[in-house]
Write a protein that holds these residues in place. Structure first.
Motif, PDB file in Angstrom:
ATOM      1  N   ASP A   1       0.811  -1.219   0.000  1.00  0.00           N
ATOM      2  CA  ASP A   1       0.000   0.000   0.000  1.00  0.00           C
ATOM      3  C   ASP A   1       0.845   1.270   0.000  1.00  0.00           C
ATOM      4  OD1 ASP A   1      -2.552   1.358   0.107  1.00  0.00           O
ATOM      5  OD2 ASP A   1      -2.150   1.765   2.221  1.00  0.00           O
TER       6      ASP A   1
ATOM      7  N   THR B   1      -1.605   1.290  -5.633  1.00  0.00           N
ATOM      8  CA  THR B   1      -3.037   1.193  -5.385  1.00  0.00           C
ATOM      9  C   THR B   1      -3.532  -0.083  -6.069  1.00  0.00           C
ATOM     10  OG1 THR B   1      -3.565   2.517  -7.336  1.00  0.00           O
ATOM     11  CG2 THR B   1      -3.348   3.693  -5.256  1.00  0.00           C
TER      12      THR B   1
ATOM     13  N   SER C   1      -7.827  -4.393  -0.591  1.00  0.00           N
ATOM     14  CA  SER C   1      -7.238  -3.885   0.657  1.00  0.00           C
ATOM     15  C   SER C   1      -6.366  -4.940   1.315  1.00  0.00           C
ATOM     16  CB  SER C   1      -8.337  -3.453   1.631  1.00  0.00           C
ATOM     17  OG  SER C   1      -9.036  -2.358   1.113  1.00  0.00           O
TER      18      SER C   1
ATOM     19  N   LEU D   1      -3.031  -5.242  -0.457  1.00  0.00           N
ATOM     20  CA  LEU D   1      -2.125  -4.121  -0.174  1.00  0.00           C
ATOM     21  C   LEU D   1      -1.415  -4.250   1.172  1.00  0.00           C
ATOM     22  CD1 LEU D   1      -4.203  -1.182  -1.639  1.00  0.00           C
ATOM     23  CD2 LEU D   1      -2.143  -2.216  -2.610  1.00  0.00           C
ATOM     24  N   THR D   2      -1.775  -5.255   1.984  1.00  0.00           N
ATOM     25  CA  THR D   2      -1.062  -5.483   3.247  1.00  0.00           C
ATOM     26  C   THR D   2       0.174  -6.359   3.059  1.00  0.00           C
ATOM     27  OG1 THR D   2      -2.305  -7.474   3.893  1.00  0.00           O
ATOM     28  CG2 THR D   2      -3.234  -5.317   4.552  1.00  0.00           C
TER      29      THR D   2
END
Length: 107
Positions: A4, A8, A92, A95-96
């Protein structure tokens, strides 16, 4: 550092396959993601939900990368037992993914 910090993401679905698009923020980030966010790392990050080979298409002209991650959406959108059958929130989670630090001098 995590993914992240330099990219994106957007996700979509094709049956039970998650389509993950990553968009690094600049040229240095694109090179870093291309090197460190391999299909194998994505498969490991999503774990046992992956039922086949993760593939990647590189699009340096955007710049972007698209991953096909089979099995993550269960039985597909209309039959998935998961709360997020379309996989929209999985961007999401992607993105970790931990990454080695980017050498900011190369930007």
């Amino acid at each position: 550092m995590i993914l992240d910090d330099i990219a994106t993401a957007r996700t979509g679905d094709k049956g039970d396959t998650l389509i993950l698009a990553l968009f690094p923020r600049d040229g240095a980030a694109y090179r870093h993601v291309t090197e460190h966010v391999t299909p194998e790392r994505i498969a490991a990050h999503f774990g046992d939900a992956v039922t086949g080979t993760v593939t990647r298409v590189e699009m340096p002209q955007l710049p972007g990368l698209v991953y096909r991650i089979p099995g993550v959406l269960g039985a597909g959108v209309t039959a998935s037992p998961t709360l997020d059958g379309h996989g929209k929130t999985l961007s999401s989670y992607a993105l970790t993914l931990p990454l080695p630090d980017l050498d900011h001098k190369e930007r």
